[in-house]
Every structure is written in C-alpha cells, then in structure tokens.
Design a protein around this motif. Sequence first.
Motif, PDB file in Angstrom:
ATOM      1  N   UNK A  73       1.017  -1.168  -0.157  1.00 42.26           N
ATOM      2  CA  UNK A  73       0.199   0.570  -0.234  1.00 42.26           C
ATOM      3  C   UNK A  73       0.685   1.478  -0.151  1.00 42.26           C
ATOM      4  N   UNK A  74       0.630   2.302  -1.436  1.00 41.38           N
ATOM      5  CA  UNK A  74       1.475   3.199  -1.266  1.00 41.38           C
ATOM      6  C   UNK A  74       0.626   4.443  -0.609  1.00 41.38           C
ATOM      7  N   UNK A  75       0.848   4.933  -0.198  1.00 45.35           N
ATOM      8  CA  UNK A  75       0.015   6.046   0.941  1.00 45.35           C
ATOM      9  C   UNK A  75       0.455   7.393   0.212  1.00 45.35           C
ATOM     10  N   UNK A  76       0.481   8.295  -1.042  1.00 41.13           N
ATOM     11  CA  UNK A  76       1.321   8.995  -1.590  1.00 41.13           C
ATOM     12  C   UNK A  76       1.026  10.321   0.019  1.00 41.13           C
ATOM     13  N   UNK A  77      -0.572  10.514  -0.615  1.00 39.27           N
ATOM     14  CA  UNK A  77      -0.878  11.917   0.956  1.00 39.27           C
ATOM     15  C   UNK A  77       0.600  12.378   1.639  1.00 39.27           C
ATOM     16  N   UNK A  78       0.398  10.670   2.483  1.00 38.55           N
ATOM     17  CA  UNK A  78       0.765  10.790   3.609  1.00 38.55           C
ATOM     18  C   UNK A  78       1.974  10.307   3.955  1.00 38.55           C
ATOM     19  N   UNK A  79       3.242  10.253   2.617  1.00 41.12           N
ATOM     20  CA  UNK A  79       4.490   9.723   2.366  1.00 41.12           C
ATOM     21  C   UNK A  79       4.402   8.740   2.715  1.00 41.12           C
ATOM     22  N   UNK A  80       3.794   6.999   3.184  1.00 39.77           N
ATOM     23  CA  UNK A  80       4.423   5.976   3.609  1.00 39.77           C
ATOM     24  C   UNK A  80       3.299   5.174   2.609  1.00 39.77           C
ATOM     25  N   UNK A  81       4.511   4.010   3.504  1.00 38.46           N
ATOM     26  CA  UNK A  81       3.849   2.548   2.293  1.00 38.46           C
ATOM     27  C   UNK A  81       3.719   2.007   3.903  1.00 38.46           C
ATOM     28  N   UNK A  82       3.428   0.919   3.115  1.00 34.88           N
ATOM     29  CA  UNK A  82       2.623  -0.659   4.174  1.00 34.88           C
ATOM     30  C   UNK A  82       3.161  -1.631   3.386  1.00 34.88           C
ATOM     31  N   UNK A  83       4.120  -2.322   3.779  1.00 32.59           N
ATOM     32  CA  UNK A  83       4.664  -3.804   3.344  1.00 32.59           C
ATOM     33  C   UNK A  83       4.114  -4.868   4.160  1.00 32.59           C
TER      34      UNK A  83
END
Length: 131
Positions: free
Chosen positions: A112-122
């Motif tokens: 999951x790439x959360x561009x607005x929050x500049x975070x990733x979940x793997x």
Amino acid sequence: MRRAYSHAFEPLAPVVPVSVTAPDPGRPKLLDGKLDTGADICAVPDFVIAELALPPVGTVRAAGYAGELREMAVYRVNVEIDGHVHRNVKALSTRRPYAIIGRNVLRSYLLRLDGPKDRLELERSGRSTRK
C-alpha cells in the motif's frame, strides 16, 4: 512493515532496507531497496555484484524508463526484506547506489502506497520463505 517514504528522492519514494547475498550465502550487503512496481525484475548495484563475485547466469533484453532495449546480464541473488528471504531472485546490474525491488519480489507482498501521507505498508502474502 510500515515506513515513511525516503527523502533521498525527489519526489519522495517508497524505500525499504534490504540485505543481498549470493545464492550460497556469505556476508550480506545491507542497502536501501527502492520499491518499483514498474520494474519486471530486481536490480542490484554494480559494486554489490562485484563484492559478492556473482557470475552472470544468462542474458535478457531489458529497457529502462527511456524504453531503449539492450542486452543485459542476469544474476541470481538472495534478497531479504523484513526478515523474509527470497532465494535465487533474478536481478540485473545497476549503476545506482541502491537496489531496485521489482515485481518478481513485490508479487509476494501486499503493498500500500499512501502518497498523500508519504507512507508505505508492506505485508507478506506467503510466497517466499522465512529465514
């Protein structure tokens, strides 16, 4: 694994710590791995291939983002991400100082790439072996 995007790139990019070893494991090389859903296979820095003394195992015609096809050597490496080892991964060589983690490894994860929050979940989906 949850992480902020790396500020080493502009724009910011999803990066995770990876460990790369030869198929006959030796001392691991620790480096950043940029997650690249547009890359078919992984790429490992030239200096890592040299330090691990990896022999080429074949060739493939590959194109970078500019689309120019060229013949490239293929290597086999073990890639560890968050304690999970992916064995005998096909990888190309790159002049970049970081690894590129392509879809041949990413297909083992929910990403999951959360561009607005500049975070990733793997999150593991169960396709590789645990160390």
